[in-house]
Design an enzyme around this catalytic site. Structure first.
Site, PDB file in Angstrom:
ATOM      1  CB  CYS A 131      26.218  17.868 -28.284  1.00  0.00           C
ATOM      2  SG  CYS A 131      26.523  16.747 -29.655  1.00  0.00           S
ATOM      3  CB  CYS A 134      25.285  14.080 -28.356  1.00  0.00           C
ATOM      4  SG  CYS A 134      26.759  14.955 -28.847  1.00  0.00           S
ATOM      5  CG  ASP A 135      22.340  15.150 -25.674  1.00  0.00           C
ATOM      6  OD1 ASP A 135      22.799  13.995 -25.603  1.00  0.00           O
ATOM      7  OD2 ASP A 135      22.840  16.124 -25.079  1.00  0.00           O
TER       8      ASP A 135
END
Ligand code: NAP
Length: 304
Positions: A131, A134-135
């Protein structure tokens, strides 16, 4: 006894819930974590109709959830452990409870596929990610790799350009699978460097990702690239383990349905990414969720 239990709270599940609740049926939606599914990991959605400037995945899901709840949909955060599905009886084992229902709509979605190469499992969360939304902020001014050539790989690589210094997009063929518009956008990004006809062999590093061992598909040359993050986007596998010995599935494990979303057992429906179909989009999931709820209502009427 519920009229309908919906398993999974992505766009398909929330739409099925909205339609079921508006038909004044007793509907329960079960979702392991918070509703949203894969859309929550999408930074910006720009091909869902009605939002000319685009909309964040989070906001879209929040609106869908509020709309369904407004019409009385009951949503519970509960993991479904088991289901017993037959024409006559349908039972859903959620948390410590055994719930009885007249119909079930499976909206369990799909999960990211793993590469299955050395170093991957060990370094998940330590540089291996599924992801970028997200990261990506962890990789400011660093060099990273994206594996895959589909829409997800392209979208996430473009998102990563906001943070990373350089992104190697590693694809096993010499042409991309993703849509033309995303291909053009990715190719226009100076930070994205394409490594064509290349597959990863190993993810290197002990405490964190330090690099990738790669192989050129044709020349068989093996070489390394130093990167501190590896983002894997090689497609999805359906979350159909719950029903794998009970319903007819495609060879890849997707639930087979007819045009009304009914599976091989009457009263069991499937919608969204878990279903065997051509196109996996929020817009198709939503249409299938509505159809499944309507078909479930017809099924309940036929059983009276
Ligand atoms: P996908 O379309 O199945 O693409 C997977 C990519 O990974 C392909 O390029 C494939 O290569 C490659 N791949 C598969 N297995 C591999 C392996 N073991 N090693 C190396 N590479 C491998 O998956 P996706 O991109 O996640 O998209 C899934 C669905 O969601 C698609 O229908 C897509 O259109 C949709 N989607 C749409 C949007 C959007 O509309 N904005 C955004 C994201 C996803 P090959 O090409 O050689 O098979």
């Amino acid at each position: 006894m519920y009229d309908i239990i919906i398993i999974g709270g992505g766009p398909a599940g929330l739409t099925a819930g909205l339609y079921g609740a508006r038909s004044l049926l007793k509907v329960l939606l079960l979702e392991r974590l918070a509703p949203g599914g894969q859309v929550l990991t999408t930074d910006w959605v720009e091909n869902y109709p009605g939002f000319p400037e685009g909309v964040s995945g989070f906001e879209l899901i929040d609106r869908m959830k509020k709309q369904a709840e407004h019409f009385g949909l009951e949503i519970r955060n509960e993991e479904v452990r088991k289901v017993e599905l037959s024409d006559k009886k349908k039972r859903v084992f959620a948390g410590k409870e055994i719930l009885e229902t007249k119909a079930v709509i499976l909206c369990c979605g799909a999960n990211w596929k793993r590469l299955g190469i050395e170093g991957e499992d060990k370094l998940i969360g330590k540089g291996v990610s599924y992801c970028a939304t997200c990261d990506a902020p962890f990789y400011r001014d660093q060099e990273v790799a994206v594996i895959g050539g589909g829409d997800t790989a392209l979208e996430e690589a473009i998102f990563l350009t906001r943070f990373a210094k350089k992104i190697y997009l590693i694809h096993r063929r010499d042409s991309l699978r993703g849509t033309k518009l995303l291909q053009e956008r990715a190719k226009a990004q100076e930070k994205i460097v394409f490594l064509w006809e290349t597959t990863p062999l190993k993810i290197l590093g002990q405490q964190g990702v330090e690099g990738l061992e790669l192989q050129h598909v044709k020349t068989k040359e093996i070489f390394q690239k130093a990167v501190s993050g590896v983002f894997v986007f090689i497609g999805t596998r359906p979350n159909s383990d719950l029903v794998k010995n009970q319903l007819e599935l495609s060879p890849e494990g997707f639930v087979k349905t007819d045009a009304d979303m009914q599976s091989s057992i009457p009263g069991i429906f499937a919608a969204g990414d878990v279903r065997a179909k051509l196109l996996r989009q929020i817009s198709t999931a939503v249409g299938e969720g509505a159809t499944a709820a309507f078909a479930a209502e017809k099924y309940l009427e036929s059983r009276k």
